[in-house]
Design an enzyme around this catalytic site. Structure first.
Site, PDB file in Angstrom:
ATOM      1  N   HIS A 106      34.605  50.729  40.749  1.00 10.64           N
ATOM      2  CA  HIS A 106      35.569  49.619  40.723  1.00 10.64           C
ATOM      3  C   HIS A 106      35.656  48.977  39.338  1.00 10.64           C
ATOM      4  O   HIS A 106      34.659  48.922  38.621  1.00 10.64           O
ATOM      5  CB  HIS A 106      35.153  48.531  41.721  1.00 10.64           C
ATOM      6  CG  HIS A 106      35.192  48.984  43.155  1.00 10.64           C
ATOM      7  ND1 HIS A 106      34.064  49.206  43.902  1.00 10.64           N
ATOM      8  CD2 HIS A 106      36.235  49.268  43.952  1.00 10.64           C
ATOM      9  CE1 HIS A 106      34.421  49.592  45.114  1.00 10.64           C
ATOM     10  NE2 HIS A 106      35.735  49.642  45.177  1.00 10.64           N
ATOM     11  N   VAL A 112      44.063  51.308  44.063  1.00 14.41           N
ATOM     12  CA  VAL A 112      44.400  50.882  42.705  1.00 14.41           C
ATOM     13  C   VAL A 112      44.432  49.356  42.665  1.00 14.41           C
ATOM     14  O   VAL A 112      45.286  48.736  43.301  1.00 14.41           O
ATOM     15  CB  VAL A 112      45.785  51.431  42.298  1.00 14.41           C
ATOM     16  CG1 VAL A 112      46.135  50.997  40.893  1.00 14.41           C
ATOM     17  CG2 VAL A 112      45.833  52.949  42.433  1.00 14.41           C
ATOM     18  N   ALA A 113      43.510  48.763  41.943  1.00 13.19           N
ATOM     19  CA  ALA A 113      43.500  47.302  41.815  1.00 13.19           C
ATOM     20  C   ALA A 113      43.622  46.893  40.347  1.00 13.19           C
ATOM     21  O   ALA A 113      44.533  46.159  39.956  1.00 13.19           O
ATOM     22  CB  ALA A 113      42.219  46.724  42.420  1.00 13.19           C
ATOM     23  N   HIS A 130      38.095  55.133  46.013  1.00 10.36           N
ATOM     24  CA  HIS A 130      38.215  53.792  45.418  1.00 10.36           C
ATOM     25  C   HIS A 130      38.036  53.933  43.903  1.00 10.36           C
ATOM     26  O   HIS A 130      37.424  54.883  43.440  1.00 10.36           O
ATOM     27  CB  HIS A 130      37.146  52.855  45.992  1.00 10.36           C
ATOM     28  CG  HIS A 130      37.445  52.414  47.393  1.00 10.36           C
ATOM     29  ND1 HIS A 130      37.571  51.096  47.743  1.00 10.36           N
ATOM     30  CD2 HIS A 130      37.674  53.125  48.525  1.00 10.36           C
ATOM     31  CE1 HIS A 130      37.864  51.013  49.030  1.00 10.36           C
ATOM     32  NE2 HIS A 130      37.920  52.235  49.540  1.00 10.36           N
ATOM     33  N   ASP A 188      41.000  45.148  52.577  1.00 11.49           N
ATOM     34  CA  ASP A 188      40.169  45.924  51.662  1.00 11.49           C
ATOM     35  C   ASP A 188      38.740  45.366  51.683  1.00 11.49           C
ATOM     36  O   ASP A 188      38.548  44.150  51.556  1.00 11.49           O
ATOM     37  CB  ASP A 188      40.773  45.812  50.243  1.00 11.49           C
ATOM     38  CG  ASP A 188      40.246  46.870  49.296  1.00 11.49           C
ATOM     39  OD1 ASP A 188      39.806  47.929  49.771  1.00 11.49           O
ATOM     40  OD2 ASP A 188      40.295  46.628  48.067  1.00 11.49           O
ATOM     41  N   HIS A 189      37.766  46.222  51.843  1.00 13.99           N
ATOM     42  CA  HIS A 189      36.349  45.822  51.809  1.00 13.99           C
ATOM     43  C   HIS A 189      36.007  44.660  52.730  1.00 13.99           C
ATOM     44  O   HIS A 189      35.396  43.677  52.290  1.00 13.99           O
ATOM     45  CB  HIS A 189      35.923  45.489  50.368  1.00 13.99           C
ATOM     46  CG  HIS A 189      35.897  46.689  49.477  1.00 13.99           C
ATOM     47  ND1 HIS A 189      34.916  47.657  49.558  1.00 13.99           N
ATOM     48  CD2 HIS A 189      36.745  47.102  48.518  1.00 13.99           C
ATOM     49  CE1 HIS A 189      35.160  48.607  48.678  1.00 13.99           C
ATOM     50  NE2 HIS A 189      36.278  48.304  48.042  1.00 13.99           N
ATOM     51  N   SER A 231      42.023  53.292  39.150  1.00 15.49           N
ATOM     52  CA  SER A 231      42.411  52.888  37.788  1.00 15.49           C
ATOM     53  C   SER A 231      41.435  53.436  36.759  1.00 15.49           C
ATOM     54  O   SER A 231      40.222  53.255  36.898  1.00 15.49           O
ATOM     55  CB  SER A 231      42.423  51.357  37.668  1.00 15.49           C
ATOM     56  OG  SER A 231      43.193  50.778  38.685  1.00 15.49           O
TER      57      SER A 231
END
Ligand SMILES: [Zn+2]
Length: 278
Positions: free
Chosen positions: A173, A225-226, A202, A77-78, A205
């Site tokens: 984010h 989803v983080a 992105h 991720d990223h 959530s």
């Protein structure tokens, strides 16, 4: 079964569902997410950040022995730089994101092309980003400067050869500190009309479900989803730790944390429509 995300996302986009992609931080989150995916027969994308490449790479490979038929994409991720992508590929990742979204267009494209070239050689898929998805702590008016331009996205997707493209259309984010986001659907529709590869959202959530559903039918095939996973884990752990005897029973706290993650992941699988897809 470790797979790249190319065909998975193409199929999802065609059929109008999305694969949720969960940020995992340790063996407990990996186990919880994989258990739900297996039970729901949902393909799975696991996200790891650069500093976690070694830890998560090994943890996922070990956990997969329990779920040999579960289609799993292990995705960086990223990734911000070329060596990070190389390191992820070396640790068995089947997919990488290269995020040059804060760079000028030409530099973003050059970095992405380098990663696509090396990833192709080993059958690894690549996600790029154009426009820039900011933080939920920033005011939406500030984020508006970095929303994805549809023409630029089209040029970028074609020139870079990425398998999917992260776009900035109003999500962010982390926690939304200025109220729930309002997605720019005119922009997303314009992007989806022209960009052939599946789109990635992105900042899943905290985004209202009805907006997510609309984004999915418009062309979003992967939702990151983080925060929801982290929030569930910490809340579950804390609740057990503050209960009777919990402060000395680490396993009990970890079990409660895993259980909380399980519930959050189930809700996301339901929302994305990814159950019973393998
Ligand atoms: Zn992200």
């Amino acid at each position: 079964m470790l797979i790249p995300l190319t065909e998975l996302l193409q199929e999802a986009r065609r059929a109008g569902w999305a694969t949720p992609a969960f940020n995992v931080a340790n063996s407990d989150t990996v186990a919880a997410v994989m258990e739900v995916a297996q039970e729901a027969r949902s393909p799975l994308i696991l996200l790891a950040r650069g500093p976690d490449i070694d830890l998560i790479g090994g943890t996922v490979q070990a956990a997969m022995r329990r779920f040999p038929r579960l289609p799993v994409v292990l995705h960086l991720d990223h990734g911000r730089a070329f060596p990070e992508a190389v390191r992820a590929i070396g640790h068995g990742f089947s997919s990488v994101m290269v995020d040059g979204s804060i760079l000028p267009y030409a530099e973003n494209l050059a970095l992405t092309l380098r990663v696509v070239e090396i990833a192709r050689a080993v059958g690894c898929s690549v996600e790029g980003e154009i426009g820039h998805v900011g933080a939920g702590s920033d005011h939406p008016s500030r984020q508006a400067h970095h929303l994805t331009d549809p023409e630029e996205a089209t040029r970028f997707a074609r020139a870079s050869g990425v398998d999917c493209l992260a776009v900035a259309v109003g999500t962010a984010h982390g926690e939304y500190q200025h109220g729930p986001p309002q997605l720019d659907f005119l922009r997303l529709e314009a992007i989806a009309r022209q960009v052939e590869v599946p789109l990635v959202l992105h900042g899943g959530s905290g985004t209202p479900p009805e907006q997510l559903h609309r984004a999915i039918v418009t062309g979003v095939a992967k939702i990151n989803v983080a925060t929801d996973v982290r929030r569930a884990f910490i809340a579950g752990f804390r609740q057990a730790a503050e209960g009777p005897g919990g402060d000395v029973d680490l396993n009990r706290c970890l079990k409660a944390a895993r259980q909380a993650v399980t519930e959050a992941v189930r809700a996301w699988v339901e929302l994305a429509g990814s159950a019973n897809r393998f």
